[in-house]
Enzyme design. Structure first.
Site: not given
Length: 628
Positions: A394-395
């Site tokens: 993620d991110e």
């Protein structure tokens, strides 16, 4: 008058000082209070009411622990069983009067032997509140004390490791008492060791310490049939932002087993540190730890995996990538491998990541796959056999990649645009290569990979970028996220970790700047308890295939936690999660409050520094601490 009181006060002070120096104040013996079980009202649970013990009564006083064990449908059991019938009488016994028999395969018998040792250690903690020492007596046993026989029968073939689709965690527990022979017998039957272990935990909760008579007591009859509502019931611990000791992790796993949580998700690395020692890549930990002492050696990891298995817990490792990497990867150039990462510790950090320090893998450098393959191989050797692996994922900050000259040149050489969508496609290719590398390291045996929700799972993206046969999606957004419906409609398997209820690091002061941290407010145990994955799904979709909802997990990111504070962050809120995911009750937290307050006390006796929920007065006066 003033002179008189001054003289009197001095004399009293001298007398008290003399007493303190020369004599001990005798301890209080007994108590004027006793308890009786009363119905609270129609449709509500029974409660233990504190009363002044009548003088000259033939009825013996009932202590608070004795009342709790037998009052209400579920007594003090946590999480509450699926089906239960508890007796209202107690039998008293001594620890050395316990005997046991196992009927199981050789491997399961070895596991049961260790689990039974843990059970006996739990009984040793039951008198700790009263500072009376260990529960040991010399034979012969006093008249009126019972023998306790514990029989465990594992009926199915040996399944020595947890698996999402293969592990049956059901158990049945029957307790009977023969008054003539003064013997209580507990029979536990299950199809796997893991179900039998859960039965032992439940049995431990049918036992408590009788503070008046200084003896153990057990509910003299019980008929319990139990099984979990969800196969995945987890806690996540981040050990990169702050190093967490092996002892603290063991304490967490112990407490998970007390709450029938079965998955310890270990977020072991991040951009901050790479504290995992690898034989084939020693420079990862050399460059990536806060100090040489703050590292997990292979024997540490293997020991924790076995420690968890005996307690009914699987360890799922996470190697977060392609974002959340940095320190530990800097040695590439000196080894002739080029820059393995980009944007590491770059400033201003706000432009390149969500929190300092930044760092992402260099998708233009094909050597990252050689390194990943070696890491996966060693992780499988340490953590295996695995039924799940967490890829993180993620991110990712596209701006980081799109402002790195090497990556921009790479994208142009492949005739790719520099749009977000082009980078998402490259990210997806990276993820699929990572999955193939893990499969190769695992002898071509495929295991499901878990992925956090991210840009790859945004509306209209997941089907394009992530194969639902390979990946399980872990949702960390809010419970009203419309993405939940889309993922369910597309038949993705889900693990819920919605941050508006289950993020345990929320509600403290900001660690960057001032005010509160970014995910405030604090998530109390009541909110954790009432957060039902099935209800969330039904609120966003009218037709739900509940088999797709594997369960849930409460993460603890450790920007503001370490080995000294994780107990209070996890517990007793993790216990609320445990009952939600094991029992999935159809009521809210109010019907669980009395058992929760008592269960917190039990965890403290077992050595857990769990947060206090109420004054002790509320614990001893059930039903009196309420708000209209």
């Amino acid at each position: 008058m003033t002179g008189f009181w001054t003289t009197c006060s001095v004399l009293l002070l001298i007398a008290w000082s003399s007493r303190a120096d020369n004599a001990e104040i005798p301890p209080l013996s007994g108590s004027p209070w006793s308890w009786r079980c009363e119905p609270k009202g129609e449709g509500l649970y029974d409660i233990c009411v504190r009363i002044l013990t009548p003088e000259n009564t033939a009825t013996p006083a009932l202590s608070h622990p004795a009342c709790r064990l037998t009052c209400g449908k579920f007594g003090t059991l946590w999480p509450k069983p699926k089906s239960v019938n508890l007796g209202k009488q107690l039998s008293y016994f001594l620890p050395h009067s316990i005997s046991h028999t196992f009927v199981a395969s050789e491997e399961d018998t070895l596991l049961l032997t260790e689990a039974f040792k843990n059970f006996m250690k739990i009984l040793d903690t039951y008198d700790s509140e009263y500072l009376l020492g260990k529960l040991t007596w010399k034979s012969p046993e006093p008249i009126g004390y019972h023998k306790v026989n514990i029989n465990i029968h594992i009926e199915g073939p040996s399944k020595s490791h947890l698996g999402l689709d293969i592990t049956d965690e059901k158990y049945a527990l029957v307790v009977t008492t023969d008054l003539c022979s003064q013997t209580s017998t507990a029979n536990i039957t299950a199809k796997t060791f893991f179900g039998a272990r859960h039965g032992l935990e439940t049995l431990a909760q049918l036992i408590d310490y009788e503070e008046i008579e200084k003896k153990l007591m057990i509910v003299n009859s019980a008929d319990i049939k139990d099984e979990p509502a969800f196969p995945y019931r987890g806690l996540m611990l981040d050990t990169s932002r702050n190093f967490i000791t092996v002892e603290a992790i063991k304490r967490t796993i112990d407490t998970m087993s007390a709450n029938k949580l079965n998955t310890f998700h270990w977020h072991i690395t991040d951009s901050y540190t790479f504290p995992l020692a690898l034989k084939s890549l020693p420079k990862m930990a050399y460059y990536g730890t806060y100090s040489p002492r703050q590292v997990y050696l292979p024997e540490d990891v293997k020991g924790l995996v076995e420690y968890a298995r005996v307690r009914g817990v699987r360890v799922v490792p996470e190697l977060d990538a392609p974002a959340h990497v940095g320190f530990g990867w800097q040695w590439g150039p000196q080894e002739g491998l080029g820059n393995l990462t980009v944007c590491v510790d770059q400033e201003p950090w706000q432009e390149f990541c969500l929190q300092p320090p930044c760092g992402q893998l260099n998708i233009a450098n094909q050597n990252i796959y050689t390194i990943l393959g070696k890491i996966y191989q060693e992780m499988l050797d340490m953590f295996g056999p695995l039924d799940l692996f967490h890829f993180g994922g993620d991110e990712v900050n596209v701006h980081c990649w799109n402002t790195t000259e090497e990556i921009v040149t790479y994208m142009k050489s492949k005739n790719l645009s520099l749009t977000d969508e082009s980078y998402y496609a490259q990210w997806s290719q990276f993820q699929n290569r990572a999955y193939d590398l893990l499969t190769e390291a695992n002898g071509q045996v495929k295991i499901p990979g878990i992925i956090w929700t991210s840009h790859l799972t945004e509306k209209g993206h997941t089907n394009r970028y992530l194969n639902k046969e390979k990946y399980i999606i872990q949702i960390w957004s809010v419970k009203t996220d419309p993405l939940i419906k889309e993922l369910l409609d597309q038949k993705y398997r889900l693990i819920f970790s919605n941050k508006d209820a289950w993020y345990l690091d929320c509600g403290f002061s900001a660690w960057v700047g001032e005010g509160l941290n970014s995910c405030s407010p604090y998530k109390g145990w009541q909110l954790v308890y009432d957060n039902s994955p099935k209800k969330i799904a039904l609120n966003v979709s009218t037709e739900v295939d509940f088999s797709l909802i594997l369960g849930g997990e409460a993460p603890l990111w450790t920007e503001q936690a370490d080995s000294l504070t994780i107990d209070g962050r996890f517990w007793p809120r993790g216990a609320a999660l445990g009952e939600r995911l094991w029992s999935d009750p159809d009521h809210d937290w109010r019907d669980a409050e009395y058992r929760m307050v008592n269960h917190r006390q039990r965890l403290v006796k077992r050595g857990v520094q769990a947060d206090r929920l109420q004054p002790e007065w509320c614990h001893q006066n059930q039903g009196r601490c309420y708000r209209n």
